[in-house]
Design an enzyme around this catalytic site. Structure first.
Site, PDB file in Angstrom:
ATOM      1  N   ASP A  58      43.450-110.847  16.435  1.00 41.35           N
ATOM      2  CA  ASP A  58      43.642-109.653  15.896  1.00 41.35           C
ATOM      3  C   ASP A  58      44.975-108.826  16.466  1.00 41.35           C
ATOM      4  O   ASP A  58      45.234-109.473  17.512  1.00 41.35           O
ATOM      5  CB  ASP A  58      42.308-108.507  15.608  1.00 41.35           C
ATOM      6  CG  ASP A  58      42.019-108.241  14.802  1.00 41.35           C
ATOM      7  OD1 ASP A  58      41.802-109.781  14.258  1.00 41.35           O
ATOM      8  OD2 ASP A  58      40.789-108.049  14.889  1.00 41.35           O
TER       9      ASP A  58
HETATM   10  N1  URA Z   1      37.144-109.758  16.652  1.00 39.33           N
HETATM   11  C1  URA Z   1      37.858-109.650  16.424  1.00 39.33           C
HETATM   12  O1  URA Z   1      36.924-108.128  15.653  1.00 39.33           O
HETATM   13  N2  URA Z   1      38.723-109.325  16.395  1.00 39.33           N
HETATM   14  C2  URA Z   1      39.534-110.246  17.462  1.00 39.33           C
HETATM   15  O2  URA Z   1      41.049-110.865  17.349  1.00 39.33           O
HETATM   16  C3  URA Z   1      38.885-111.314  17.910  1.00 39.33           C
HETATM   17  C4  URA Z   1      37.256-111.054  17.219  1.00 39.33           C
END
Ligand code: URA
Length: 233
Positions: A101
């Protein structure tokens, strides 16, 4: 050879993403738009994506980035946000393997090896990913058990994870969480299913690779040994 397999073999993206390029009308063969997934590429065909000629990648590269917060894992962003390719600048057409993310940091692989990327990023691959997760408050033993047993959030089932508390600081906990699915926002959703909030999320390991001493925003090529290990997964 099928168009998606050809594009993926040229290092454009995973086979699935290449199918989408075709469906989106971004691929031309000999100057004509190819929008059918059943299209074949023959010897001597001239293939373009977004007007750029596609050639078979001569050299496959494998890169580990310590992704900082505040950049996205797409090749470009319609909102003009920074992407990981603004950080890792190489001449090969690389792309990220899976996604972290915008506000997640840590170990991200980038490659032009479409086959390996496809294999590693697929939720069924079972490749283990370990995250350090700073969580608001300290989860109880019962909450940790729920994470180990598997939770459902927003109608999505998440398989059980390996979870332990690494340390506690100022009333909050840092967890080590290892998952092998890699669904969208998996860690945040798992933690949210407990009614808690993720304050910081960092991936520290993936399929036997460790982030190690790589500083935030730094990247390096994988060693031949690391690459072989990934391919053997
Ligand atoms: N899980 C999440 O919630 N976000 C990420 O970026 C990776 C794993």
């Amino acid at each position: 050879m099928r168009i998606n397999k050809y594009l993926s073999g040229c290092g454009i993206d995973s086979r699935r993403k290449c199918e989408q390029l075709v469906l989106d009308g971004r691929v031309k063969i000999n100057g004509k738009k190819a929008t059918e997934l059943a299209t074949d590429v023959k010897d001597g065909d001239y293939v373009e994506v977004d007007g750029h000629a596609v050639t078979v990648a001569h050299k496959l590269v494998y890169i580990m980035l310590n992704k900082p917060k505040g950049c996205i894992c797409s090749l470009s962003d319609e909102h003009g946000r920074k992407t990981v390719l603004d950080i890792v600048k190489v001449k090969e057409r690389i792309f990220p393997v899976g996604r972290l993310d915008y506000d997640t940091e840590g170990l991200l692989l980038l490659t032009n090896d479409g086959e390996l990327a496809n294999k590693l990023a697929h939720p069924s691959s079972g490749v283990k990913k370990t995250y350090y997760v700073r969580v608001e408050g300290v989860p109880t033993a019962a909450e940790l058990k729920r994470l180990r047993d598997g939770v459902t959030f927003g109608g999505v089932k998440y398989a059980g994870a390996e979870v332990s508390i690494v340390d506690e600081d100022g009333g909050n906990a840092r967890l080590s969480v290892t998952i092998s699915e890699g669904k969208n926002h998996e860690i945040k959703n798992m933690i949210e299913s407990l009614g808690r909030r993720v304050m910081l999320l960092k991936r520290v390991a993936l399929g036997g690779l460790r982030l190690g001493g790589l500083s935030r925003g730094e990247w390096r090529y994988l060693s031949a040994r690391e690459t072989e290990r990934l391919k053997a997964l």
